[in-house]
Design an enzyme around this catalytic site. Structure first.
Site, PDB file in Angstrom:
ATOM      1  N   SER A   1      -7.225  -1.076  10.421  1.00  0.00           N
ATOM      2  CA  SER A   1      -7.825  -2.164   9.648  1.00  0.00           C
ATOM      3  C   SER A   1      -9.254  -2.406  10.092  1.00  0.00           C
ATOM      4  CB  SER A   1      -6.999  -3.434   9.911  1.00  0.00           C
ATOM      5  OG  SER A   1      -7.661  -4.559   9.422  1.00  0.00           O
TER       6      SER A   1
ATOM      7  N   ASP B   1     -12.545 -16.966  10.400  1.00  0.00           N
ATOM      8  CA  ASP B   1     -13.195 -16.176   9.352  1.00  0.00           C
ATOM      9  C   ASP B   1     -14.638 -15.843   9.713  1.00  0.00           C
ATOM     10  OD1 ASP B   1     -11.123 -15.868   7.632  1.00  0.00           O
ATOM     11  OD2 ASP B   1     -11.861 -17.243   6.093  1.00  0.00           O
TER      12      ASP B   1
ATOM     13  N   ILE C   1       0.841  -1.202   0.000  1.00  0.00           N
ATOM     14  CA  ILE C   1       0.000   0.000   0.000  1.00  0.00           C
ATOM     15  C   ILE C   1       0.877   1.253   0.000  1.00  0.00           C
ATOM     16  CG2 ILE C   1      -1.912   1.189   1.150  1.00  0.00           C
ATOM     17  CD1 ILE C   1      -2.568  -1.526   2.526  1.00  0.00           C
TER      18      ILE C   1
ATOM     19  N   LYS D   1      -3.352  -3.309  16.071  1.00  0.00           N
ATOM     20  CA  LYS D   1      -4.012  -2.181  15.399  1.00  0.00           C
ATOM     21  C   LYS D   1      -4.891  -1.426  16.401  1.00  0.00           C
ATOM     22  CE  LYS D   1      -2.111  -2.696  11.536  1.00  0.00           C
ATOM     23  NZ  LYS D   1      -1.157  -1.701  11.085  1.00  0.00           N
TER      24      LYS D   1
ATOM     25  N   LEU E   1      -6.943 -13.691  -0.501  1.00  0.00           N
ATOM     26  CA  LEU E   1      -7.638 -14.315  -1.628  1.00  0.00           C
ATOM     27  C   LEU E   1      -7.040 -13.952  -2.993  1.00  0.00           C
ATOM     28  CD1 LEU E   1      -9.983 -15.999  -2.720  1.00  0.00           C
ATOM     29  CD2 LEU E   1     -11.398 -13.930  -2.644  1.00  0.00           C
TER      30      LEU E   1
ATOM     31  N   TYR F   1      -2.470  -9.689  15.798  1.00  0.00           N
ATOM     32  CA  TYR F   1      -2.347  -8.631  14.782  1.00  0.00           C
ATOM     33  C   TYR F   1      -3.435  -7.580  14.983  1.00  0.00           C
ATOM     34  CZ  TYR F   1      -3.123  -6.187  10.372  1.00  0.00           C
ATOM     35  OH  TYR F   1      -3.356  -5.209   9.438  1.00  0.00           O
TER      36      TYR F   1
ATOM     37  N   TYR G   1      -8.704   0.204   6.810  1.00  0.00           N
ATOM     38  CA  TYR G   1      -8.819  -0.342   5.453  1.00  0.00           C
ATOM     39  C   TYR G   1      -9.670  -1.596   5.465  1.00  0.00           C
ATOM     40  CZ  TYR G   1      -4.155   1.949   5.263  1.00  0.00           C
ATOM     41  OH  TYR G   1      -3.084   2.798   5.387  1.00  0.00           O
ATOM     42  N   PHE G   2     -10.422  -1.774   4.388  1.00  0.00           N
ATOM     43  CA  PHE G   2     -11.101  -3.052   4.179  1.00  0.00           C
ATOM     44  C   PHE G   2     -10.146  -3.950   3.376  1.00  0.00           C
ATOM     45  CE2 PHE G   2     -15.063  -2.932   6.497  1.00  0.00           C
ATOM     46  CZ  PHE G   2     -14.845  -1.717   7.133  1.00  0.00           C
TER      47      PHE G   2
HETATM   48  P1  NAD Z   1       3.497  -4.597   3.484  1.00  0.00           P
HETATM   49  O1  NAD Z   1       4.078  -5.676   4.317  1.00  0.00           O
HETATM   50  O2  NAD Z   1       3.558  -4.743   2.001  1.00  0.00           O
HETATM   51  O3  NAD Z   1       4.168  -3.192   3.866  1.00  0.00           O
HETATM   52  C1  NAD Z   1       4.660  -2.923   5.162  1.00  0.00           C
HETATM   53  C2  NAD Z   1       6.073  -2.386   4.995  1.00  0.00           C
HETATM   54  O4  NAD Z   1       6.604  -2.067   6.283  1.00  0.00           O
HETATM   55  C3  NAD Z   1       7.037  -3.398   4.370  1.00  0.00           C
HETATM   56  O5  NAD Z   1       7.724  -2.766   3.311  1.00  0.00           O
HETATM   57  C4  NAD Z   1       7.983  -3.783   5.508  1.00  0.00           C
HETATM   58  O6  NAD Z   1       9.281  -4.087   5.027  1.00  0.00           O
HETATM   59  C5  NAD Z   1       7.954  -2.537   6.367  1.00  0.00           C
HETATM   60  N1  NAD Z   1       8.214  -2.719   7.804  1.00  0.00           N
HETATM   61  C6  NAD Z   1       7.654  -3.613   8.659  1.00  0.00           C
HETATM   62  N2  NAD Z   1       8.111  -3.401   9.910  1.00  0.00           N
HETATM   63  C7  NAD Z   1       8.957  -2.339   9.842  1.00  0.00           C
HETATM   64  C8  NAD Z   1       9.713  -1.630  10.812  1.00  0.00           C
HETATM   65  N3  NAD Z   1       9.701  -1.953  12.106  1.00  0.00           N
HETATM   66  N4  NAD Z   1      10.478  -0.596  10.376  1.00  0.00           N
HETATM   67  C9  NAD Z   1      10.520  -0.241   9.069  1.00  0.00           C
HETATM   68  N5  NAD Z   1       9.814  -0.877   8.124  1.00  0.00           N
HETATM   69  C10 NAD Z   1       9.044  -1.908   8.511  1.00  0.00           C
HETATM   70  O7  NAD Z   1       1.986  -4.384   3.953  1.00  0.00           O
HETATM   71  P2  NAD Z   1       0.807  -3.536   3.297  1.00  0.00           P
HETATM   72  O8  NAD Z   1      -0.202  -4.491   2.787  1.00  0.00           O
HETATM   73  O9  NAD Z   1       1.341  -2.500   2.412  1.00  0.00           O
HETATM   74  O10 NAD Z   1       0.196  -2.886   4.603  1.00  0.00           O
HETATM   75  C11 NAD Z   1       0.585  -1.608   5.055  1.00  0.00           C
HETATM   76  C12 NAD Z   1      -0.080  -1.339   6.385  1.00  0.00           C
HETATM   77  O11 NAD Z   1      -1.500  -1.422   6.223  1.00  0.00           O
HETATM   78  C13 NAD Z   1       0.278  -2.330   7.492  1.00  0.00           C
HETATM   79  O12 NAD Z   1       0.391  -1.624   8.697  1.00  0.00           O
HETATM   80  C14 NAD Z   1      -0.904  -3.263   7.521  1.00  0.00           C
HETATM   81  O13 NAD Z   1      -1.076  -3.845   8.779  1.00  0.00           O
HETATM   82  C15 NAD Z   1      -2.045  -2.327   7.185  1.00  0.00           C
HETATM   83  N6  NAD Z   1      -3.195  -3.008   6.585  1.00  0.00           N
HETATM   84  C16 NAD Z   1      -3.009  -3.783   5.488  1.00  0.00           C
HETATM   85  C17 NAD Z   1      -4.092  -4.449   4.931  1.00  0.00           C
HETATM   86  C18 NAD Z   1      -3.898  -5.342   3.723  1.00  0.00           C
HETATM   87  O14 NAD Z   1      -4.781  -6.155   3.450  1.00  0.00           O
HETATM   88  N7  NAD Z   1      -2.829  -5.252   2.976  1.00  0.00           N
HETATM   89  C19 NAD Z   1      -5.364  -4.305   5.485  1.00  0.00           C
HETATM   90  C20 NAD Z   1      -5.524  -3.482   6.598  1.00  0.00           C
HETATM   91  C21 NAD Z   1      -4.414  -2.825   7.144  1.00  0.00           C
HETATM   92  C1  UD1 Z   2      -7.751 -10.865   6.150  1.00  0.00           C
HETATM   93  C2  UD1 Z   2      -7.308 -10.767   7.568  1.00  0.00           C
HETATM   94  C3  UD1 Z   2      -7.764  -9.453   8.166  1.00  0.00           C
HETATM   95  C4  UD1 Z   2      -7.284  -8.286   7.323  1.00  0.00           C
HETATM   96  C5  UD1 Z   2      -7.827  -8.494   5.902  1.00  0.00           C
HETATM   97  C6  UD1 Z   2      -7.377  -7.421   4.964  1.00  0.00           C
HETATM   98  C7  UD1 Z   2      -7.319 -13.131   8.241  1.00  0.00           C
HETATM   99  C8  UD1 Z   2      -7.966 -14.162   9.113  1.00  0.00           C
HETATM  100  N1  UD1 Z   2      -7.855 -11.902   8.315  1.00  0.00           N
HETATM  101  O1  UD1 Z   2      -9.134 -10.919   6.172  1.00  0.00           O
HETATM  102  O2  UD1 Z   2      -7.272  -9.290   9.462  1.00  0.00           O
HETATM  103  O3  UD1 Z   2      -7.757  -7.072   7.845  1.00  0.00           O
HETATM  104  O4  UD1 Z   2      -7.336  -9.745   5.408  1.00  0.00           O
HETATM  105  O5  UD1 Z   2      -6.032  -7.604   4.664  1.00  0.00           O
HETATM  106  O6  UD1 Z   2      -6.344 -13.393   7.569  1.00  0.00           O
HETATM  107  N2  UD1 Z   2     -10.427 -17.101   0.977  1.00  0.00           N
HETATM  108  C9  UD1 Z   2     -10.572 -18.323   0.348  1.00  0.00           C
HETATM  109  N3  UD1 Z   2      -9.443 -18.966  -0.075  1.00  0.00           N
HETATM  110  C10 UD1 Z   2      -8.176 -18.441   0.082  1.00  0.00           C
HETATM  111  C11 UD1 Z   2      -8.047 -17.193   0.723  1.00  0.00           C
HETATM  112  C12 UD1 Z   2      -9.199 -16.552   1.166  1.00  0.00           C
HETATM  113  O7  UD1 Z   2     -11.678 -18.826   0.185  1.00  0.00           O
HETATM  114  O8  UD1 Z   2      -7.207 -19.083  -0.305  1.00  0.00           O
HETATM  115  C13 UD1 Z   2     -11.651 -16.380   1.408  1.00  0.00           C
HETATM  116  C14 UD1 Z   2     -11.714 -16.102   2.912  1.00  0.00           C
HETATM  117  O9  UD1 Z   2     -12.332 -17.166   3.578  1.00  0.00           O
HETATM  118  C15 UD1 Z   2     -12.554 -14.821   2.920  1.00  0.00           C
HETATM  119  C16 UD1 Z   2     -12.170 -14.116   1.621  1.00  0.00           C
HETATM  120  O10 UD1 Z   2     -11.624 -15.127   0.779  1.00  0.00           O
HETATM  121  O11 UD1 Z   2     -13.928 -15.121   2.862  1.00  0.00           O
HETATM  122  C17 UD1 Z   2     -11.132 -13.020   1.809  1.00  0.00           C
HETATM  123  O12 UD1 Z   2     -10.019 -13.559   2.522  1.00  0.00           O
HETATM  124  P1  UD1 Z   2      -8.699 -12.695   2.802  1.00  0.00           P
HETATM  125  O13 UD1 Z   2      -8.227 -12.107   1.532  1.00  0.00           O
HETATM  126  O14 UD1 Z   2      -7.762 -13.548   3.573  1.00  0.00           O
HETATM  127  O15 UD1 Z   2      -9.212 -11.470   3.672  1.00  0.00           O
HETATM  128  P2  UD1 Z   2     -10.040 -11.460   5.050  1.00  0.00           P
HETATM  129  O16 UD1 Z   2     -10.471 -12.812   5.470  1.00  0.00           O
HETATM  130  O17 UD1 Z   2     -11.111 -10.451   4.910  1.00  0.00           O
END
Ligand code: NAD
Ligand code: UD1
Length: 336
Positions: free
Chosen positions: A123, A293, A11, A151, A198, A147, A175-176
């Site tokens: 999140s 889930d 992100i 948050k 997924l 985790y 974020y969703f």
């Molecule tokens: P990501 O792992 O791709 O990015 C996180 C970055 O932080 C990485 O580049 C990692 O190397 C760096 N990092 C981790 N710990 C560190 C530290 N102590 N010091 C410096 N760098 C560090 O993850 P993302 O998907 O881009 O997510 C970004 C943020 O959004 C995270 O905080 C995550 O928890 C949150 N978030 C992500 C999702 C998702 O589905 N991707 C959903 C909700 C919230």
């Molecule tokens: C996951 C995280 C959640 C985080 C969110 C966004 C878990 C338990 N929760 O949730 O904390 O905020 O991502 O990053 O990991 N699915 C399948 N097959 C797969 C993978 C997923 O059927 O191989 C289904 C899951 O059951 C779910 C949907 O796809 O219904 C989405 O799954 P996923 O992408 O892991 O996201 P979340 O479960 O929403």
């Protein structure tokens, strides 16, 4: 200047591009624990701009001092953190250490260097199971894994720090489910090892890296029995951060804001959308539910629209098309 922690991540990298396009100056701090320098290089290529990049840990207070002395940091966007739910259950102490101590270190640096604005990657996982849908920011909170608690607790840390420090503005962006990639195909999600979510599972199955997509349960109380989520294009999400930067310049206080689309999509609907857009079939099998889930999760995005003037614009087709273009253009992620 805006300090982007975790700016090499999924992100963060997309957000850097949108910040640069909007004319902001940025510096990136990342330890590359879950990313690669190549991602930052590609951000600079796409943007046609360079910026300072610091390799290191957000918890390193001496490094933060150095960065804040070298640049006039007016705002921090804090993406850095560990994010895998399953892993957080196995190594909770590492999760609490990284995610909470980085939040604390940033609060100390803000106070020391008179920075008053911070945007935090929270999140939808902070919402308790059992809330009526859609989830708005007043929905009940509570977590089921380490985790999620990091948050939840970071939100509390920033909230209390803002109460004690007049003039601080904190946006807690919840974020969703971010998916998709930059339309250039140059940056995208590059999960290390086996993916957790997924969309990477779908694209890696389609490309033949994984035999079959496992669909976790088809007996949920949803229209087709599979889990329903609110998937948001990562570029829309990135633009939400640009809107939040402007909002924080004009406001004070602490604001929790959902960033989603408000639409629910089931696992099977996602697979069908993928097959329709790409013409590639995704072999799949229904397996047992994944522990922890929930059936359905989607956002009310009215507050984001009202406060930030932001709304997700991209369609499910855009999300699928861009995820696939990224995966196809970079079968091994940033590794090549
Ligand atoms: P990501 O792992 O791709 O990015 C996180 C970055 O932080 C990485 O580049 C990692 O190397 C760096 N990092 C981790 N710990 C560190 C530290 N102590 N010091 C410096 N760098 C560090 O993850 P993302 O998907 O881009 O997510 C970004 C943020 O959004 C995270 O905080 C995550 O928890 C949150 N978030 C992500 C999702 C998702 O589905 N991707 C959903 C909700 C919230
Ligand atoms: C996951 C995280 C959640 C985080 C969110 C966004 C878990 C338990 N929760 O949730 O904390 O905020 O991502 O990053 O990991 N699915 C399948 N097959 C797969 C993978 C997923 O059927 O191989 C289904 C899951 O059951 C779910 C949907 O796809 O219904 C989405 O799954 P996923 O992408 O892991 O996201 P979340 O479960 O929403």
């Amino acid at each position: 200047m805006i300090l982007v922690t975790g700016g090499a991540g999924y992100i963060g990298s997309h957000t850097c591009i949108e910040l640069l396009a909007a004319g902001y100056e940025i510096a990136v701090l990342d330890d590359y624990s879950n990313s690669r320098p190549e991602a930052v290089k590609r951000v600079q290529e796409i943007a046609g701009k360079t910026f300072p990049v610091y390799e290191g840990d957000v918890r390193d207070e001496a490094l933060l001092d150095k960065i804040f002395k070298a640049h006039d940091i007016s705002c921090i966007i804090h993406f850095a953190g560990l994010k895998a739910v399953g892993e957080s259950v196995s190594i909770p102490v590492e999760y609490y250490d990284n995610n909470l101590n980085s939040s604390l270190a940033l609060c100390k640096a803000m106070k020391k260097h008179n920075t008053t604005r911070l945007i935090f990657s929270s999140s939808a996982t902070v919402y308790k199971d059992g809330n009526p849908m859609p989830l708005d920011e007043e929905s009940d909170t509570g977590c089921t894994n380490p985790y999620g608690w990091t948050k939840y607790m970071s939100e509390q840390i920033f909230t209390d720090a803002a109460k004690a420090n007049e003039g601080w503005t904190i946006a807690l962006l919840r974020y969703f489910n971010p998916i998709g990639a930059h339309a250039s195909g140059k940056i995208g999600e590059d999960p290390k090892g086996i993916p957790n979510n997924l969309m990477p599972f779908i694209t890696q199955t389609a490309i033949g890296k994984i035999d079959k997509l496992q669909v976790f349960g088809d007996d949920y109380d949803t229209p087709d029995g599979t889990g329903v989520r609110d998937y948001i294009h990562v570029v829309d999400l990135a633009k939400g951060h640009v809107a939040a930067v402007a909002f924080c310049e004009a406001q004070s206080g602490v604001h929790a804001i959902n960033l989603g689309t408000g639409n629910g999509t089931s696992v099977l609907e996602m697979v069908q959308a993928f097959e329709k857009v790409t013409g590639v079939s995704v072999p799949r099998q229904i397996v047992a539910r994944r522990p922890g889930d929930i059936a359905t999760c989607y956002a009310s995005c009215a507050k984001a629209e009202r406060l930030l003037g932001w709304k997700a614009e991209k369609t499910l087709e855009d999300m699928v098309k861009d995820s696939w273009f990224w995966q196809n253009s970079n079968p091994n992620g940033y590794e090549e």
